[in-house]
Design a protein around this motif. Structure first.
Motif, short mmCIF file in Angstrom:
data_model
loop_
_atom_site.label_atom_id
_atom_site.label_comp_id
_atom_site.label_asym_id
_atom_site.label_seq_id
_atom_site.Cartn_x
_atom_site.Cartn_y
_atom_site.Cartn_z
N ALA A 45 37.24 50.55 57.34
CA ALA A 45 36.76 49.26 56.81
C ALA A 45 37.00 49.19 55.30
O ALA A 45 37.46 48.16 54.79
CB ALA A 45 35.29 49.08 57.14
N GLN A 46 36.71 50.27 54.60
CA GLN A 46 36.92 50.31 53.15
C GLN A 46 38.41 50.20 52.80
O GLN A 46 38.78 49.47 51.89
CB GLN A 46 36.33 51.61 52.59
N LEU A 47 39.27 50.92 53.53
CA LEU A 47 40.71 50.87 53.26
C LEU A 47 41.25 49.45 53.44
O LEU A 47 42.00 48.95 52.61
CB LEU A 47 41.46 51.85 54.16
N TYR A 48 40.88 48.81 54.55
CA TYR A 48 41.38 47.46 54.80
C TYR A 48 40.83 46.47 53.77
O TYR A 48 41.55 45.59 53.30
CB TYR A 48 41.05 47.01 56.22
N LEU A 94 48.90 54.18 55.90
CA LEU A 94 47.94 53.66 54.93
C LEU A 94 47.96 54.61 53.73
O LEU A 94 47.98 55.82 53.91
CB LEU A 94 46.53 53.64 55.52
N VAL A 95 47.98 54.04 52.54
CA VAL A 95 47.99 54.85 51.32
C VAL A 95 46.89 54.33 50.40
O VAL A 95 46.68 53.13 50.28
CB VAL A 95 49.35 54.79 50.59
N GLU A 96 46.20 55.28 49.77
CA GLU A 96 45.14 54.93 48.82
C GLU A 96 45.36 55.70 47.53
O GLU A 96 45.63 56.90 47.55
CB GLU A 96 43.79 55.31 49.43
N THR A 97 45.28 54.98 46.41
CA THR A 97 45.30 55.59 45.08
C THR A 97 44.18 54.95 44.26
O THR A 97 43.47 54.07 44.77
CB THR A 97 46.64 55.35 44.34
N GLU A 98 44.08 55.34 43.01
CA GLU A 98 43.07 54.74 42.14
C GLU A 98 43.33 53.25 41.92
O GLU A 98 42.45 52.51 41.50
CB GLU A 98 43.03 55.47 40.80
#
Length: 114
Positions: A45-48, A94-98
């Motif tokens: 949920a947070q990623l989307y 899915l990729v997450e960075t700052e």
């Protein structure tokens, strides 16, 4: 910069995205093979949310039974529950960075996070 990729090594787009991350100077990459180590419902949920997309937009249709299960038309909570229970329903990578998160299809989308 730290980057986390939810990765499927069998997926060409995922492999290409990982290569971009690994070849970018100064990027420390954490690879999560999400089929082995699924993200929680809350993490998805947070990623989307951070990516600015709905869970339905992050739903993998091809090669899954998502349509048969009615998931493309289901509410966000139902889709997140299904993904958490069956990570093959998560579109990758899915990729997450700052700088945020993104569904990196096509792989060039990852540049927006670097």
């Amino acid at each position: 910069m730290k980057a986390t990729i939810w990765h499927n090594p069998k997926c060409g787009t995922s492999r290409k995205t990982l290569a971009i991350l690994e070849e970018t100077p100064g990027v420390e990459v954490t690879v999560v093979e999400y089929l082995k180590q699924a993200p929680t419902r809350d993490k998805l949920a947070q990623l989307y949310r951070d990516a600015g997309i709905t869970p339905q937009q992050g739903l993998r249709i091809r090669g899954t039974d998502a349509k048969e299960r009615g998931l493309p038309d289901a509410d966000a909570g139902t889709v997140l529950d299904a993904m958490a229970a069956d990570p093959s329903l998560i579109e990758r990578p899915l990729v997450e960075t700052e700088k945020g998160a993104a569904l990196c299809r096509p792989q060039g989308e990852v540049h927006k996070l670097l």
